[in-house]
Design a protein around this motif. Sequence first.
Motif, PDB file in Angstrom:
ATOM      1  N   MET A   1      66.107  21.087  91.567  1.00 58.78           N
ATOM      2  CA  MET A   1      66.435  22.393  90.935  1.00 58.78           C
ATOM      3  C   MET A   1      66.174  22.127  89.335  1.00 58.78           C
ATOM      4  SD  MET A   1      69.956  24.501  90.888  1.00 58.78           S
ATOM      5  CE  MET A   1      71.100  23.149  89.550  1.00 58.78           C
ATOM      6  N   ARG A   2      65.329  23.122  88.891  1.00 58.64           N
ATOM      7  CA  ARG A   2      65.162  23.152  87.399  1.00 58.64           C
ATOM      8  C   ARG A   2      66.171  23.501  86.700  1.00 58.64           C
ATOM      9  NH1 ARG A   2      60.022  21.926  86.079  1.00 58.64           N
ATOM     10  NH2 ARG A   2      60.298  22.972  83.911  1.00 58.64           N
ATOM     11  N   GLY A   3      66.556  22.591  85.492  1.00 57.68           N
ATOM     12  CA  GLY A   3      67.344  22.867  84.546  1.00 57.68           C
ATOM     13  C   GLY A   3      66.884  23.870  83.566  1.00 57.68           C
ATOM     14  N   THR A   4      67.781  24.665  82.808  1.00 60.61           N
ATOM     15  CA  THR A   4      67.537  25.261  81.421  1.00 60.61           C
ATOM     16  C   THR A   4      67.720  24.798  80.235  1.00 60.61           C
ATOM     17  OG1 THR A   4      68.387  27.274  82.898  1.00 60.61           O
ATOM     18  CG2 THR A   4      67.874  27.712  80.350  1.00 60.61           C
ATOM     19  N   VAL A   5      66.629  24.585  79.673  1.00 57.36           N
ATOM     20  CA  VAL A   5      66.571  23.715  78.189  1.00 57.36           C
ATOM     21  C   VAL A   5      66.743  24.766  77.213  1.00 57.36           C
ATOM     22  CG1 VAL A   5      65.467  22.254  76.828  1.00 57.36           C
ATOM     23  CG2 VAL A   5      65.307  21.994  79.194  1.00 57.36           C
ATOM     24  N   ASP A   6      67.736  24.571  76.242  1.00 53.54           N
ATOM     25  CA  ASP A   6      67.991  25.220  75.068  1.00 53.54           C
ATOM     26  C   ASP A   6      67.799  24.220  73.900  1.00 53.54           C
ATOM     27  OD1 ASP A   6      68.679  26.887  72.601  1.00 53.54           O
ATOM     28  OD2 ASP A   6      70.409  27.464  73.568  1.00 53.54           O
ATOM     29  N   GLY A   7      66.807  24.436  73.160  1.00 50.58           N
ATOM     30  CA  GLY A   7      66.346  23.350  71.883  1.00 50.58           C
ATOM     31  C   GLY A   7      66.922  23.908  70.439  1.00 50.58           C
ATOM     32  N   PHE A   8      67.582  25.043  70.495  1.00 55.89           N
ATOM     33  CA  PHE A   8      67.967  25.695  69.357  1.00 55.89           C
ATOM     34  C   PHE A   8      69.683  26.150  69.620  1.00 55.89           C
ATOM     35  CE2 PHE A   8      63.688  25.731  69.029  1.00 55.89           C
ATOM     36  CZ  PHE A   8      63.282  25.326  67.585  1.00 55.89           C
ATOM     37  N   THR A   9      70.404  25.247  69.969  1.00 56.71           N
ATOM     38  CA  THR A   9      71.616  25.748  70.209  1.00 56.71           C
ATOM     39  C   THR A   9      72.571  26.257  69.005  1.00 56.71           C
ATOM     40  OG1 THR A   9      71.712  24.187  72.267  1.00 56.71           O
ATOM     41  CG2 THR A   9      73.915  24.890  71.442  1.00 56.71           C
ATOM     42  N   HIS A  10      72.329  25.617  67.990  1.00 53.16           N
ATOM     43  CA  HIS A  10      72.861  25.797  66.891  1.00 53.16           C
ATOM     44  C   HIS A  10      72.052  26.783  65.730  1.00 53.16           C
ATOM     45  CE1 HIS A  10      75.888  23.193  68.111  1.00 53.16           C
ATOM     46  NE2 HIS A  10      75.179  22.253  68.235  1.00 53.16           N
ATOM     47  N   GLY A  11      71.048  27.390  66.390  1.00 54.30           N
ATOM     48  CA  GLY A  11      70.085  27.966  65.562  1.00 54.30           C
ATOM     49  C   GLY A  11      69.255  27.277  64.508  1.00 54.30           C
ATOM     50  N   PRO A  12      68.303  28.104  63.842  1.00 53.41           N
ATOM     51  CA  PRO A  12      67.280  27.214  62.937  1.00 53.41           C
ATOM     52  C   PRO A  12      67.871  26.362  62.087  1.00 53.41           C
ATOM     53  CG  PRO A  12      67.489  29.602  62.575  1.00 53.41           C
ATOM     54  CD  PRO A  12      68.666  29.515  63.629  1.00 53.41           C
ATOM     55  N   VAL A  13      68.869  26.658  61.679  1.00 52.97           N
ATOM     56  CA  VAL A  13      69.702  25.671  60.556  1.00 52.97           C
ATOM     57  C   VAL A  13      69.581  24.231  60.895  1.00 52.97           C
ATOM     58  CG1 VAL A  13      72.087  25.456  61.580  1.00 52.97           C
ATOM     59  CG2 VAL A  13      71.472  25.289  58.919  1.00 52.97           C
ATOM     60  N   ILE A  14      69.286  23.749  62.263  1.00 47.54           N
ATOM     61  CA  ILE A  14      69.258  22.532  62.573  1.00 47.54           C
ATOM     62  C   ILE A  14      67.524  22.007  62.227  1.00 47.54           C
ATOM     63  CG2 ILE A  14      69.273  20.700  64.471  1.00 47.54           C
ATOM     64  CD1 ILE A  14      71.920  21.294  63.525  1.00 47.54           C
ATOM     65  N   LEU A  15      67.033  22.905  62.616  1.00 46.84           N
ATOM     66  CA  LEU A  15      65.344  22.631  62.145  1.00 46.84           C
ATOM     67  C   LEU A  15      65.180  22.224  60.677  1.00 46.84           C
ATOM     68  CD1 LEU A  15      62.189  22.354  62.742  1.00 46.84           C
ATOM     69  CD2 LEU A  15      62.337  24.908  62.656  1.00 46.84           C
ATOM     70  N   ALA A  16      65.878  23.131  59.733  1.00 45.13           N
ATOM     71  CA  ALA A  16      65.657  23.138  58.356  1.00 45.13           C
ATOM     72  C   ALA A  16      66.464  21.932  57.943  1.00 45.13           C
ATOM     73  CB  ALA A  16      66.458  24.580  57.782  1.00 45.13           C
ATOM     74  N   LEU A  17      67.525  21.373  58.605  1.00 44.88           N
ATOM     75  CA  LEU A  17      68.314  20.113  58.203  1.00 44.88           C
ATOM     76  C   LEU A  17      67.402  18.984  58.588  1.00 44.88           C
ATOM     77  CD1 LEU A  17      70.792  18.977  56.732  1.00 44.88           C
ATOM     78  CD2 LEU A  17      71.984  19.096  59.013  1.00 44.88           C
ATOM     79  N   ALA A  18      66.777  19.004  59.744  1.00 46.35           N
ATOM     80  CA  ALA A  18      66.333  18.003  60.286  1.00 46.35           C
ATOM     81  C   ALA A  18      64.773  17.767  59.334  1.00 46.35           C
ATOM     82  CB  ALA A  18      65.649  18.005  61.599  1.00 46.35           C
ATOM     83  N   PHE A  19      64.113  18.774  58.909  1.00 46.47           N
ATOM     84  CA  PHE A  19      63.000  18.771  58.101  1.00 46.47           C
ATOM     85  C   PHE A  19      63.315  18.222  56.775  1.00 46.47           C
ATOM     86  CE2 PHE A  19      60.075  20.153  55.146  1.00 46.47           C
ATOM     87  CZ  PHE A  19      58.538  19.939  55.720  1.00 46.47           C
TER      88      PHE A  19
END
Length: 226
Positions: A1-19
């Motif tokens: 069974m395929r699972g459902t992936v969410d790469g932005f659970t906490h929103g785009p703020v995580i992307l900005a912080l990681a960058f």
Amino acid sequence: MRGTVDGFTHGPVILALAFLVACLGAAVGLRCAIRPPRTARAGHPPAAGKGRPSGTARLLFGALSVGFGIWIMHHVAITGFTVVEAPLSRDRPHVLIGLVVVVVMAGVGLFVVGYRGATRMALITGGALTGLGIASTHYLGMAGIRFQGHFTYETPLVVLSVLIAATAATAALRAALSTRTLLSGLGAGAMMALAVTGMHYTGMAALGVQLQPGAPAVVSADPPAD
């Protein structure tokens, strides 16, 4: 069974912080480990294409700064990753091995460019090694995620993620050779951060999840990956 992936659970703020984390770590490390060539003085032409070699301590600090920035970026970004149907945990040895690998490979890349300068072969070699270090810490980190199932990857996107890392890392190393101001140093750091985040999210786009509902629950001393 395929699972459902969410790469932005906490929103785009995580992307900005990681960058931002990757950018600051790279800017400090590149500035420290790679010093631009001296400008020509009367009767003393500049060395052709070579930067000034940094001392061992500066190179080590630079490798640690760049490596930790890359490693922390991955783990900041991964806090926004969830598989909707399954809790996740992380295997500590994979996490630590990923750190060692990226520091060593970034250090070798910085050494090559710092001593050989802006020659084509030095930049290609240094950029490729640094890019492989970025990819290695990402995929080692992903291999260390434990849940009731396993990950699958689309090979073309995996290859693309490595090429993005190597290409952007090469551009960052090239820019570091010409940095003489704080602003230009931040620009080189931003290029390296682009290599890291571009590689990370392209690698995540290649990801698929196959669930095994009957598998035994995973026990780990580490906290779940949110």
